[in-house]
Design an enzyme around this catalytic site. Sequence first.
Site, PDB file in Angstrom:
ATOM      1  CG  HIS A  12      -0.276  -0.003   2.535  1.00  0.00           C
ATOM      2  ND1 HIS A  12      -0.776  -0.663   3.622  1.00  0.00           N
ATOM      3  CD2 HIS A  12       0.874   0.602   2.960  1.00  0.00           C
ATOM      4  CE1 HIS A  12       0.017  -0.459   4.664  1.00  0.00           C
ATOM      5  NE2 HIS A  12       1.018   0.306   4.291  1.00  0.00           N
ATOM      6  CG  HIS A  59       0.030   4.070   7.769  1.00  0.00           C
ATOM      7  ND1 HIS A  59      -0.967   3.561   6.979  1.00  0.00           N
ATOM      8  CD2 HIS A  59       1.092   3.254   7.592  1.00  0.00           C
ATOM      9  CE1 HIS A  59      -0.520   2.481   6.341  1.00  0.00           C
ATOM     10  NE2 HIS A  59       0.725   2.277   6.698  1.00  0.00           N
ATOM     11  CG  HIS A 194       8.074  -1.570   4.103  1.00  0.00           C
ATOM     12  ND1 HIS A 194       7.146  -2.571   4.186  1.00  0.00           N
ATOM     13  CD2 HIS A 194       7.411  -0.433   4.452  1.00  0.00           C
ATOM     14  CE1 HIS A 194       5.970  -2.073   4.553  1.00  0.00           C
ATOM     15  NE2 HIS A 194       6.102  -0.769   4.738  1.00  0.00           N
ATOM     16  CD  GLU A 241       2.676  -1.796   6.370  1.00  0.00           C
ATOM     17  OE1 GLU A 241       2.542  -0.622   6.726  1.00  0.00           O
ATOM     18  OE2 GLU A 241       3.014  -2.106   5.206  1.00  0.00           O
TER      19      GLU A 241
END
Length: 285
Positions: A12, A59, A194, A241
């Site tokens: 995303h 977030h 990441h 995630e």
Amino acid sequence: MAEVVWGLATSHVPSIGAAMDRGKTEDPNWKALFDGYAPARAWLAEHRPDVAVVVYNDHANGIDLDVVPTFAIGTAEHYPVADEGFGRRPVPDVVGDADLSLHLLESLVDEGFDLTVFQELDVDHGLTVPLSVWTPDPGEAWPCPVVPLLVNVIQYPQPTAARCYALGQALGRAIRSYPEDQKVALLGTGGMSHQLAGARAGFINPEFDAMWMEAIETDPARLAALSREELIRQAGSEGIELIMWLIMRGAMDERITKVHSSYFVPASNTAAGIALFDNRAPQPA
Ligand code: DHB
Ligand code: FE
């Protein structure tokens, strides 16, 4: 009764949405990533569901960091697109399906998943970028109503992979017990490897991502056995995630058929992956 028709797992990364919004998808830096989406998008355009459950994380855009629920569900009829500091993305607001939300909420609470409820919620890139990956040109409206299912992946302690997989399995039962004749799609969002900050900022792990991409289809229980700390070690602090892919996977059948997958490094700071699965595979007798 309702049925799960397909599952789309996708990163995303906000700049994927920005590249689309600014017409940069043919730029040399972006073309290969978007070319990798094309076969999935073509298949999805032919397989429109009635409603989609999008498993995602906020977030700190729609939800204040003072109160971060581990698992939550949106029960609204309408979700505005969040302003993440640069103005709202030029994409449609998200239409909800309150009836399905309330059915899923009740079923999941009955199964021991005590979800927090959002009656109002602005949705950030965690939800809108996956919708754009699915539908690059939505026009006035996304292809169908959406039920947001939220997961805390940003504050320690995040839920375990095992708990996410179990939630997915309960979600699958909840969907299948919905009395309306609805084709339900699932999106599992975030990842792949990441890390955005700290000593390992920029960390990407293609070997781990390749293992995950294979196992999410064929051996999700192996992924569900990974500890939170192992996931962060192997996938990075934001790569955790990926636990949201396990919620999608848990709600699908044991045997699924891969329609398409692609993997591109780097999209911004992230290893960007998509994997699209058809849930209507012939099942073992
Ligand atoms: C990036 C990735 C994310 O998952 C996110 O939520 C924000 C930014 C990035 O790679 O830039
Ligand atoms: Fe993220």
